[in-house]
Structure formats: structure tokens, C-alpha cells
Design an enzyme around this catalytic site. Structure first.
Site, short mmCIF file in Angstrom:
data_model
loop_
_atom_site.label_atom_id
_atom_site.label_comp_id
_atom_site.label_asym_id
_atom_site.label_seq_id
_atom_site.Cartn_x
_atom_site.Cartn_y
_atom_site.Cartn_z
N ASP A 1 -22.51 4.44 -9.61
CA ASP A 1 -22.42 4.73 -11.03
C ASP A 1 -23.71 4.25 -11.68
O ASP A 1 -24.30 3.26 -11.23
CB ASP A 1 -21.20 4.03 -11.64
N ASP B 1 -11.80 6.91 -8.75
CA ASP B 1 -12.12 5.52 -8.44
C ASP B 1 -11.47 4.67 -9.50
O ASP B 1 -11.24 5.14 -10.62
CB ASP B 1 -13.64 5.26 -8.53
N CYS C 1 5.79 1.17 4.05
CA CYS C 1 4.34 1.10 4.26
C CYS C 1 4.05 0.54 5.64
O CYS C 1 4.71 -0.40 6.09
CB CYS C 1 3.71 0.21 3.19
N CYS D 1 0.98 -0.63 6.58
CA CYS D 1 -0.28 -1.36 6.58
C CYS D 1 -0.09 -2.70 7.29
O CYS D 1 1.04 -3.15 7.48
CB CYS D 1 -0.82 -1.54 5.16
N CYS E 1 2.13 -5.25 5.42
CA CYS E 1 3.57 -4.98 5.42
C CYS E 1 4.19 -5.15 6.80
O CYS E 1 5.37 -5.47 6.92
CB CYS E 1 3.84 -3.59 4.86
N HIS F 1 -3.01 -4.00 0.50
CA HIS F 1 -1.83 -3.13 0.46
C HIS F 1 -1.95 -2.07 -0.65
O HIS F 1 -1.68 -0.89 -0.41
CB HIS F 1 -0.53 -3.93 0.27
ZN LIG Z 1 1.56 -2.25 2.87
#
Ligand SMILES: [Zn+2]
Length: 380
Positions: free
Chosen positions: A94, A275, A313, A315, A318, A344
Site C-alpha cells: 500500500d 485485506d 476447523c 487448523c 484447533c 486461527h
Molecule cells: Zn482453528
């Protein structure tokens, strides 16, 4: 020539959503996509390994902030932002128009540029559109933004009118100078430049700003000055207006939007790129995005909950840690707590983008949009 940086692969029938491919000097990326914000070449509490782990493909840094510290020369020596942080993905920068207008730095602006004070050295500096283009090319990002005059939501209509006039003048100077400094660079190594459309929440000003910018024929267009506290209806209306002017085959980037509901609504209106600091900022205060809506992990309810942040989730956070543990870390303002929660939330948005593409391909995007928009109806 400029058109082949972007092509549309699939169009949704019920909405204006589309899947496209943006081609940059660091590789291709499928749209729609969401970029974690790495203002100073780091996403707050998130490492480059973490970005790879969540399969993010693009980030956005701030050229103005980096030009003050550590300075363009150092990043050039390192081989550009990507090399500096060992990031193999795509880098947007930017211009930093937004930061220059913060009251602690801003000292005034003319048609020539912006006068501000370097917060690190106290030195008075003058940023011109040409100088800003040199900074962004020096940083080696894949996609640069024009220097814009950034009105605030509380500015009067006259002030916003003045800002779009200045933005148009600067956009013309940016595109002209950007071509000159890259004239000896082969096309596939060239940085892409996006123009920024302003106009606050005024339909007539958005139209004027869109016309100015589209006349200059940019490779892509950013919508600036939204996601600042206007209502979702106002925001979507402005997107609809500017989209009428932007040629169909150009990528469109809504700057600063990161609420899941806002993202699906904007995608359904033909926005391709996003973004925002929103996911990491929320994470640090304990607001967690889940497929069932928001979770306040700092709340009393999570004190003894030994379940993951989001059971849907996959990830690493998690898979391994509990709400009770993350709550405890956040309460103590532990860095690892900030890292786990930020990871997360960003992972969630990356999967949200994947899911949008999947639903567009299946022809079921509109009902998915409705579901997410309802779960994330409010803008906070
Ligand atoms: Zn997660």
C-alpha cells in the site's frame, strides 16, 4: 497488453461473484483471496512459517512505513520484501496514504504531495506520487498502490470532493512515473499498479472518482475509504456503483475489509481481493471467527471449556489446544495466546475464501453467502 494480468475462469449465475487468476512476477493467485496485513513485513504474532501453514498466498505491506524504517535501501539489499522475510508468495504494498493522514504525522498536503513528519527521526518530509512509486518499486512488491488522498468518514462532502480531485491528479502522475521507472524491465518482471477509487459514501463522488481512474486505464482497481464504520448497506451500495464503471476484466480490491459477512457480500458483487487487520485485531481481544459465528473466548463461559476454538476447523490450533487454555493465555496477554488466536482467525478467512470458490463452482454460492452474512451481520 495490460489485460492479461487477470483472467476470469468461472462466473456465478445468481450473483456477480467470479473466480479469476491474477498473474504477478512472483506467481499466480486464484481470486477471490484475502491478504493478511504485514505492515512492517510481519503479520502481528504470525511467522512466515505460519503464513505457509495456513496456505496464504499473498500478503500486504505498507510502503510508507517501511520507507521510514528500516528504509528502502536495506530491503533492496535484502533482495526485496519477499526475500527479506523469506516469503515465497505474492506481496502487495500500500502506498501509505492512509498512515500519512494520521494526525500525529500529517502536516498538510498540496496538489504536489503530502507533507508529514517522520515519527522516528522527527524530520519533515514531503511525499510526492513519483517518490512513492520509486519506494514501491524499490521494495520489490508484486502489486503497488497509487498514492491517494485519503478522506475520513467524518470529513465533509466538500473535503471528500477535494480528496478525489487530488487522488485523480496523483493517480495520473503515479501511472506515468511508474511506467518510466519500469521501462527497461521485461513484462513478466514488472510490478503491477492499481488505482484507488475514493468518494466516501457519496454516490456522485464515487462515480466521478471511478471515471477519473478508469480513464487512466489501470491494471487493477482498489476501492478505498470503505470499511471505516459506514453501514454495510452503504458499503455495498458504493461497491455496486464503482463496479458499473470498472471494466469486467479488471481485478477489484476492496481495501480494509475483513469481516466474514462483509467478504461474502462483496464477493457476490464482484470484488476479487481483500485485506484487513480485522481478524488479527479481533483475535488479540478474544473474538474468534467460527463456522457457527463469533465466539468470545475471553468470556466466563469458556473458562472451563476444553473444546477447540471451532470444532469444524482443522487448523493446528484447533487440533491441539482448548478454549480454556487460549482464554487463559489471552487473559495474561501472553504472546503465544495472541499467536494461536491470530493464526486461527486468519486460517478461517483463508478457508472461507476456498469455500466461496467451491460454492461458486458448484453454483450454490448465493445460499452460502446468505448463511455467512447472517452469522456475521454486524460490522464489529
Ligand atoms: Zn482453528
Amino acid at each position: 497488453m495490460a489485460d492479461n494480468i487477470f483472467s476470469i475462469k468461472t462466473k456465478d449465475k445468481a450473483t456477480k461473484a467470479r473466480i479469476g487468476v491474477l498473474r504477478t512476477k512472483s506467481g499466480e493467485i486464484e481470486t477471490p483471496f484475502f491478504m493478511p496485513v504485514a505492515t512492517k513485513t510481519v503479520v502481528k504474532h504470525v511467522t512466515t512459517e505460519n503464513l505457509e501453514g495456513m496456505r496464504a498466498k499473498a500478503i500486504i505491506c505498507n510502503a510508507f512505513v517501511l520507507s521510514m524504517r528500516p528504509g528502502v535501501e536495506l530491503i533492496e539489499k535484502a533482495g526485496g520484501i519477499g526475500k527479506f522475510m523469506d516469503w515465497k508468495g505474492i506481496v502487495f504494498t500500500d502506498s501509505g496514504g492512509f498512515q500519512m493522514y494520521s494526525p500525529s504525522l500529517y502536516e498538510g498536503s498540496t496538489d504536489e504531495g503530502v507533507k508529514f513528519r517522520n515519527p522516528f527521526s522527527g524530520e519533515e518530509l514531503f511525499m510526492t506520487p513519483e517518490k512513492n512509486m520509486e519506494i514501491q518499486v524499490g521494495l520489490g512488491s508484486d502489486v503497488a498502490m497509487c498514492l491517494d488522498s485519503m478522506p475520513l468518514l467524518e470529513n465533509s462532502k466538500e473535503e471528500i470532493e477535494e480528496a478525489i480531485r487530488k487522488t485523480a491528479i496523483w493517480a495520473g502522475r503515479c501511472i506515468g512515473h511508474h511506467k518510466i521507472i519500469q521501462k527497461d524491465i521485461p513484462k513478466e518482471k514488472k510490478q503491477i499498479l492499481f488505482g484507488i477509487i475514493q468518494g466516501g459514501v457519496y454516490e456522485d463522488l464515487r462515480k466521478i472518482s471511478s471515471k477519473y481512474l478508469v480513464d487512466l486505464d489501470f491494471e487493477g482497481y482498489s476501492i478505498g475509504g470503505l470499511a471505516l464504520g459506514e453501514t454495510r448497506e452503504q458499503e455495498m451500495r458504493m461497491i455496486e456503483i464503482v463496479k458499473k464503471f470498472i471494466p469486467e476484466n479488471k481485478p477489484v480490491y476492496l481495501m480494509g475489509a475483513g469481516n466474514p459477512g462483509e467478504l461474502v457480500e462483496a464477493i457476490s458483487r464482484g470484488v476479487d481481493i481483500f485485506d484487513s487487520r480485522f481478524p488479527t485485531k479481533n483475535a488479540r481481544t478474544g473474538t474468534i471467527f467460527t463456522w457457527k459465528g463469533r465466539l468470545n473466548v475471553r468470556g466466563e463461559k469458556c473458562k472451563e471449556e476444553f473444546a477447540p476454538l471451532d470444532e469444524d476447523c482443522d487448523c493446528f490450533v484447533c487440533k491441539r489446544y482448548t478454549r480454556a487454555y487460549i482464554r487463559h493465555l489471552l487473559k495474561h496477554r501472553e504472546g503465544v495466546g495472541f499467536q494461536l488466536a491470530s493464526y486461527h482467525n486468519l486460517y478461517f478467512l483463508q478457508r472461507l475464501m476456498d469455500k466461496c470458490k467451491e460454492e461458486i463452482r458448484k453454483g450454490t454460492f448465493d445460499s452460502f453467502r446468505k448463511k455467512i452474512a447472517e452469522l456475521y451481520a454486524d460490522s464489529e
